[in-house]
Design a protein around this motif. Structure first.
Motif, PDB file in Angstrom:
ATOM      1  N   ALA A   1       0.840  -1.195   0.000  1.00 48.72           N
ATOM      2  CA  ALA A   1       0.000   0.000   0.000  1.00 48.72           C
ATOM      3  C   ALA A   1       0.874   1.244   0.000  1.00 48.72           C
ATOM      4  N   SER A   2       1.941   1.189   0.779  1.00 45.40           N
ATOM      5  CA  SER A   2       2.825   2.330   0.888  1.00 45.40           C
ATOM      6  C   SER A   2       3.565   2.579  -0.428  1.00 45.40           C
TER       7      SER A   2
ATOM      8  N   HIS B   1       3.473   6.023  -3.922  1.00 40.87           N
ATOM      9  CA  HIS B   1       4.433   6.805  -4.694  1.00 40.87           C
ATOM     10  C   HIS B   1       4.012   6.797  -6.143  1.00 40.87           C
TER      11      HIS B   1
ATOM     12  N   ARG C   1       5.653   4.271 -12.515  1.00 44.00           N
ATOM     13  CA  ARG C   1       5.139   3.998 -13.857  1.00 44.00           C
ATOM     14  C   ARG C   1       4.161   2.848 -13.821  1.00 44.00           C
TER      15      ARG C   1
ATOM     16  N   ARG D   1      14.082   3.962  -8.017  1.00 41.88           N
ATOM     17  CA  ARG D   1      13.418   5.029  -7.299  1.00 41.88           C
ATOM     18  C   ARG D   1      13.004   4.554  -5.907  1.00 41.88           C
TER      19      ARG D   1
ATOM     20  N   GLU E   1      14.265   5.582  -2.163  1.00 43.18           N
ATOM     21  CA  GLU E   1      13.240   6.080  -1.230  1.00 43.18           C
ATOM     22  C   GLU E   1      13.303   5.329   0.091  1.00 43.18           C
TER      23      GLU E   1
ATOM     24  N   ASP F   1       3.753   6.671   6.266  1.00 43.24           N
ATOM     25  CA  ASP F   1       2.817   6.506   5.152  1.00 43.24           C
ATOM     26  C   ASP F   1       1.439   6.134   5.669  1.00 43.24           C
TER      27      ASP F   1
ATOM     28  N   ARG G   1      -2.055   8.171   5.393  1.00 45.94           N
ATOM     29  CA  ARG G   1      -3.271   7.601   4.803  1.00 45.94           C
ATOM     30  C   ARG G   1      -4.463   7.824   5.727  1.00 45.94           C
TER      31      ARG G   1
END
Lengths: 289, 474
Positions: free
Chosen positions: A227-228, A232, A235, A279, A283, B181, B185
């Protein structure tokens, strides 16, 4: 689960559950309506969230046969609907040399020489089936019209034989990845169902149902991580099918509690673009802000 | 119900969801099979029959919230139970409000958020709206104002810090990140629920039609690209990608062999051997494949920054689908940026690199179209050929520099076609330092492209060769 005699969406949830498909309320409600209104369902949504799987689960839960038409550019009537078995016809003609033409003609355009393709097969099947028309957006706009008769009236017209009407109504599921706009005519005939990414709780349950031997704690953690990651802008955000793959990977590696390092090391299971992987890796390595 | 439904259908149409007659009737039929007391079931029935495009889901959601917010929640759910017991009792608070009450409320909300207890969160929200929004019946104030007052009163930043402290203490940076995060949410959900609660009260006060009118927002396709907000841009970017996929598939389809070719006599005869010399299965020669070539020149100066970002996004997406695309960015200098959008590259990164690495500023960083076009001709000879479609994106405001029409004319003469996309409204063209009129003389076509709808119209046009002008040498 008897699709024609549904009384409550909860029946659908239970039925699909028995086929290890965890439907949320919305999915169950649309399946329920489709059964009641006898209309096809057009499902749309990102790849890998369970559109095709839904058709499979409905078939399994209702004990119906699944007939699948995989669409692609260039698919035409003879592959989707029916075709005349011209070799057989030719043989017959040769065997019948000398017979009156009118007699022969009536003979060679009969059921015996008809090759049924998925759509006709679904219509002609004596017991009800589930018809899956997969990736309908790949059909060319011109060939899309081919589906209209089948979906609207559940019938197929064959010039030589007349109109063949369904003996039993198929339950139809169409899937689309929305690469192009489908025609109004097609959409009007269908109930629309958008399947998005599941909530964290549902994803956890899906993982539990689909990956045997997975501990609740790990499933919960995977669902949270995924979910986290979806939060972000990527693509190609990870889909349910990818999070299932990932759960299997972690299980195979014997990881009980994935930390930053394990996650970074297995990101390629979850993400399918190198840019996205790089990416996320950077992160995840960076301290929280 | 039918009357209510017509109002709802009207509202959907107003907000850009095309609901046909048949679909409205279907919706009515679907409702016959549905327990009308269940909000979620009614919603599913209406959504499945009336919304046929995921882009319209948000508009549907908003309209549904407004029109059906007063439907009773189904029995047995947390929501229903809570409505029975009063807000105050659920929180164990009384009184007309004041400092101490507010503190107690924030504390209750914090605890509820921490435990993810949706029932208590909701009760707290209702209490907060009563206490903080200061809603007065009949007052013509939009929901955003109330929303702002409630959120300010609750102090979300403070809540966020406290939640982080409570949930994320004593963990490494990786876990902390996850927790963060998660907290964001939950707070996002909280905002959405406050908004819904305020909306419910507005509807109860003023009726759905009026609330719908004040809250209606243009559908994504019609949002102005130059003045778009950040949320708008995110929504737009989500739509751009499929759009370019469409462009690419269109272009690819043109390249696939069709039946339009000339008869291939040799292959037809060879085929006929299997049917005893009868040419039953004619074969056709494949038409010569056409390879689309696109060159994009985009103004990325400050005045058109949002539009530029969006143009580059388009270029980025097109480039990932087609190989023969070259892109150039300019302000007063010009530089090729094709390489920045290679496979696997990240859009945000590419934009940053263009800003820092590409030589697009030649003198003072104010757009100078004339110089940019001149420099393009000098430095990139041979990039534009008879099969190239050139697309220029910019507002043609050249800061009173020499427009150098001749340079653009030469680019146009070399190209198969030259299109100009201008993000400014047509009525502002040729006012002030805009030299659109000068340039349009040498362009094949000039389009006002201020929103996605106009853009897709343009995309369809470029993709379809039958409508594409082919110039012969002037």
């Amino acid at each position: 689960m008897d699709l024609n005699a549904l009384t409550d969406p909860d029946e659908v949830i239970d039925g699909l559950m028995s086929a290890s498909y965890l439907a949320d309320d919305h999915i169950a409600q649309v399946v329920f309506l489709a059964g009641r209104l006898e209309k096809p369902i057009l499902t749309e949504g990102p790849a890998g969230v369970g559109k095709t799987e839904l058709a499979r689960a409905v078939a399994a839960a209702s004990g119906r046969r699944l007939i699948r038409l995989q669409c692609y550019e260039g698919l035409d009537e003879s592959r989707a609907l029916y075709e005349w078995n011209y070799r057989k016809q030719l043989l017959r003609l040769q065997a019948d040399k000398g017979r009156d033409w009118a007699e022969v003609e009536a003979d060679i355009f009969g059921e015996d020489f008809l090759l049924a393709r998925p759509l006709l097969e679904a219509i002609r099947s004596p017991e009800p089936v589930v018809l899956l028309i997969d990736e309908v957006d790949r059909l060319e706009i011109e060939t899309e019209a081919l589906l209209l008769e089948v979906l609207g009236d559940f019938q197929v017209s064959i010039p030589e034989l007349g109109t063949i009407t369904a003996e039993s109504l198929p339950f139809v599921v169409l899937t689309s990845n929305a690469t192009r706009e489908l025609s109004e005519a097609l959409k009007r005939r269908c109930l629309f169902l958008h399947i998005g990414y599941p909530t964290m709780e549902r994803e956890r349950d899906i993982l539990m149902a689909r990956v045997p031997g997975l501990e609740v704690v790990l499933a919960e953690r995977i669902a949270r991580l995924v979910a986290s990651i979806r939060g972000h802008s990527l693509r190609k955000p990870p889909s349910v099918s990818e999070s299932i793959d990932w759960a299997r990977t972690l299980l195979a590696l014997g990881v009980a509690e994935p930390d930053g390092e394990t996650v970074t090391g297995t990101l390629h299971v979850l993400l399918k673009h190198q840019g996205d992987i790089d990416r996320m890796a950077s992160e995840l390595a960076a301290p929280a802000s | 119900m039918p009357r209510f439904l017509t109002g709802f259908v009207d509202e959907l149409r107003q907000s850009g969801v095309p609901v046909s007659m048949v679909e409205a009737i279907d919706a009515g039929r679907a409702l016959e099979h549905v327990d009308l007391g269940s909000r979620s079931m009614v919603k599913a029935a209406l959504a499945a029959t009336m919304v046929k495009n995921s882009r319209h889901l948000a508009a549907f959601e908003a309209a549904f919230e407004i029109y059906f917010s007063l439907l009773p929640p189904p029995d047995g759910t947390v929501e229903a139970k809570l409505r029975v017991s009063s807000d105050l009792a659920a929180l164990g608070m009384a009184g007309a409000g004041g400092e101490a009450d507010l503190d107690a409320l924030v504390e209750a909300l914090f605890l509820a958020l921490r435990d993810r207890d949706s029932g208590r969160i909701e009760a707290a929200i209702r209490r907060a709206v009563t206490m903080l929004a200061g809603m007065e019946p009949g007052r013509p104030v939009g929901g955003t104002y109330y929303m702002y007052r409630v959120l300010r009163g609750l102090g979300l930043e403070g809540l966020r810090d406290r939640l982080l402290e409570e949930m994320g203490a004593a963990t490494g940076s990786f876990d902390e990140r996850l927790v963060l995060d998660e907290i964001d949410r939950r707070l996002e959900d909280l905002r959405a629920e406050v908004r819904a609660e305020i909306r419910r009260r507005l509807v109860a006060d003023r009726g759905p039609e009026q609330v719908a009118r004040t809250l209606r927002r243009p559908p994504v396709e019609e949002v102005d690209l130059v003045t778009a907000t950040r949320e708008d841009l995110a929504a737009i970017e989500a739509v751009v990608h499929p759009l370019t996929r469409r462009l690419a598939t269109r272009l690819a389809r043109q390249r696939r062999p069709g039946r339009q070719g000339r008869l291939d006599f040799r292959r037809t005869m060879r085929r006929s051997l299997s049917t005893g010399g009868v040419p039953a299965d004619p074969r056709f020669r494949r038409p010569r494949p056409e390879k689309p070539e696109i060159v994009v020149l985009a103004d990325i100066s400050g005045s058109v920054a949002t539009f530029a970002r969006f143009t580059m996004q388009l270029v980025f997406a097109v480039q990932s689908q087609l190989r023969r695309v070259r892109s150039f960015a300019f302000i007063d200098g010009i530089d090729e940026v094709t390489g920045f959008f290679g496979p696997g590259s990240d859009f945000g990164d590419a934009m940053r690199r263009i800003g820092s690495e590409a030589a697009i500023v030649w003198m003072d960083g104010h757009s100078d179209y004339g110089h940019a076009f001149g420099a393009f001709i000098d430095r990139y000879q041979g990039v534009v050929g008879p099969r190239t479609t050139v697309i220029v994106a910019g507002d043609a405001r050249t800061n009173y520099h020499d427009p150098n029409q001749e340079a653009l004319g030469r680019i146009a003469a070399d190209a198969r076609a030259l299109y100009w996309l201008n993000p400014e409204a047509k009525r502002y063209w040729d006012t002030g330092d805009s030299v659109m009129g000068v340039y349009s003389k040498v362009c094949d076509e000039v389009h006002e492209v201020r929103n996605l709808r106009q853009l897709s119209r343009f995309v369809e046009k470029v993709a379809l060769p039958s409508t594409r002008p082919v110039r012969h040498s002037v």
